[in-house]
Design a protein around this motif. Structure first.
Motif, PDB file in Angstrom:
ATOM      1  N   GLN A  48       2.056   7.421  -9.199  1.00  0.00           N
ATOM      2  CA  GLN A  48       1.010   7.550 -10.203  1.00  0.00           C
ATOM      3  C   GLN A  48       1.429   8.430 -11.381  1.00  0.00           C
ATOM      4  O   GLN A  48       0.752   8.474 -12.390  1.00  0.00           O
ATOM      5  CB  GLN A  48      -0.262   8.117  -9.562  1.00  0.00           C
ATOM      6  CG  GLN A  48      -0.752   7.352  -8.360  1.00  0.00           C
ATOM      7  CD  GLN A  48      -0.880   5.852  -8.587  1.00  0.00           C
ATOM      8  OE1 GLN A  48      -1.364   5.425  -9.632  1.00  0.00           O
ATOM      9  NE2 GLN A  48      -0.454   5.058  -7.632  1.00  0.00           N
ATOM     10  N   GLU A  66       0.834  -1.211   0.000  1.00  0.00           N
ATOM     11  CA  GLU A  66       0.000   0.000   0.000  1.00  0.00           C
ATOM     12  C   GLU A  66       0.865   1.257   0.000  1.00  0.00           C
ATOM     13  O   GLU A  66       0.542   2.234  -0.662  1.00  0.00           O
ATOM     14  CB  GLU A  66      -0.963   0.003   1.193  1.00  0.00           C
ATOM     15  CG  GLU A  66      -2.102  -0.968   1.030  1.00  0.00           C
ATOM     16  CD  GLU A  66      -2.906  -0.726  -0.242  1.00  0.00           C
ATOM     17  OE1 GLU A  66      -3.429   0.395  -0.412  1.00  0.00           O
ATOM     18  OE2 GLU A  66      -3.001  -1.654  -1.075  1.00  0.00           O
ATOM     19  N   TYR A  67       1.973   1.223   0.742  1.00  0.00           N
ATOM     20  CA  TYR A  67       2.871   2.388   0.749  1.00  0.00           C
ATOM     21  C   TYR A  67       3.437   2.625  -0.645  1.00  0.00           C
ATOM     22  O   TYR A  67       3.487   3.769  -1.121  1.00  0.00           O
ATOM     23  CB  TYR A  67       3.996   2.228   1.780  1.00  0.00           C
ATOM     24  CG  TYR A  67       4.831   3.477   1.857  1.00  0.00           C
ATOM     25  CD1 TYR A  67       4.344   4.609   2.518  1.00  0.00           C
ATOM     26  CD2 TYR A  67       6.049   3.570   1.215  1.00  0.00           C
ATOM     27  CE1 TYR A  67       5.077   5.786   2.550  1.00  0.00           C
ATOM     28  CE2 TYR A  67       6.790   4.738   1.235  1.00  0.00           C
ATOM     29  CZ  TYR A  67       6.299   5.844   1.917  1.00  0.00           C
ATOM     30  OH  TYR A  67       7.026   7.010   1.924  1.00  0.00           O
ATOM     31  N   LYS A  96       2.107   1.800  -3.491  1.00  0.00           N
ATOM     32  CA  LYS A  96       1.031   2.259  -4.363  1.00  0.00           C
ATOM     33  C   LYS A  96       0.682   3.731  -4.125  1.00  0.00           C
ATOM     34  O   LYS A  96       0.254   4.425  -5.042  1.00  0.00           O
ATOM     35  CB  LYS A  96      -0.221   1.398  -4.173  1.00  0.00           C
ATOM     36  CG  LYS A  96      -0.077   0.021  -4.773  1.00  0.00           C
ATOM     37  CD  LYS A  96      -1.329  -0.801  -4.572  1.00  0.00           C
ATOM     38  CE  LYS A  96      -1.196  -2.163  -5.233  1.00  0.00           C
ATOM     39  NZ  LYS A  96      -2.406  -2.983  -5.015  1.00  0.00           N
ATOM     40  N   LYS A  97       0.879   4.181  -2.902  1.00  0.00           N
ATOM     41  CA  LYS A  97       0.541   5.573  -2.567  1.00  0.00           C
ATOM     42  C   LYS A  97       1.763   6.493  -2.579  1.00  0.00           C
ATOM     43  O   LYS A  97       1.645   7.672  -2.269  1.00  0.00           O
ATOM     44  CB  LYS A  97      -0.130   5.629  -1.192  1.00  0.00           C
ATOM     45  CG  LYS A  97      -1.472   4.937  -1.183  1.00  0.00           C
ATOM     46  CD  LYS A  97      -2.067   4.918   0.201  1.00  0.00           C
ATOM     47  CE  LYS A  97      -3.391   4.172   0.180  1.00  0.00           C
ATOM     48  NZ  LYS A  97      -3.923   3.959   1.525  1.00  0.00           N
TER      49      LYS A  97
END
Length: 165
Positions: free
Chosen positions: A157, A148-149, A151-152
């Motif tokens: 992005q 999750e880290y 991905k964020k």
């Protein structure tokens, strides 16, 4: 390539010059059965990141950065230090150093830092996760918090090209 964790090699090449791995059972402070490294020992890596508190140093003439943290949820202070570790590893790797990022088993903590290095290189986060699992082990990055880290991560992005390494 790897049937289960027991068959996992000590380290794996993720991209040319960038390796991810663990620590041999005989290379930890509480079990050290091997002799300490000497100046004349071969040097398989130019730079090593060690992320486990009980791992013995790599030896002479190898740049080593050590920051131990647990394989679990991270707080802001830990994240700040991990980002600095990833910066160091990225700079070493891009400067041409054969770089190893290692923890105890070579799956999660080393996977997080290796992932951050690859994100810094402009790789898309899904490709980062897939590459690490393909090159290292299907069990790599099994820590949900670490995935999750990644991905964020602040720039995850914004990029979409393949690695430059």
């Amino acid at each position: 390539m790897i049937a289960n964790e027991g068959d996992l090699e000590l380290y794996s090449q993720i991209l040319p010059g960038l390796y991810m791995g663990g620590t041999d059972e005989d290379d930890v402070v509480v079990r050290a059965r091997k002799r300490l490294p000497t100046v004349s020992d071969p040097r398989p890596f130019d730079a090593v990141v060690s992320l486990d508190a009980y791992t013995l140093p790599v030896g002479w003439h190898v740049k080593e950065l050590r920051y131990a943290f647990v394989d679990g949820p991270l707080n802001e202070e830990q994240i700040e230090h991990i980002e600095l570790v990833a910066d160091w590893a990225f700079v070493e790797w891009k400067a041409g150093s054969k770089t190893l990022i290692r923890c105890q088993a070579g799956l999660n903590r080393s996977g997080l830092v290796t992932g951050l290095v690859l994100l810094r290189d402009g790789m898309k986060v899904e490709l980062v996760i897939d590459l690490i699992r393909e090159q290292r082990s299907e069990y790599a990055l099994s820590n949900y918090h670490f995935v999750e880290y990644l991905k964020k991560w602040k720039g995850a992005q914004e990029v979409s090209h393949k690695p430059s390494g």
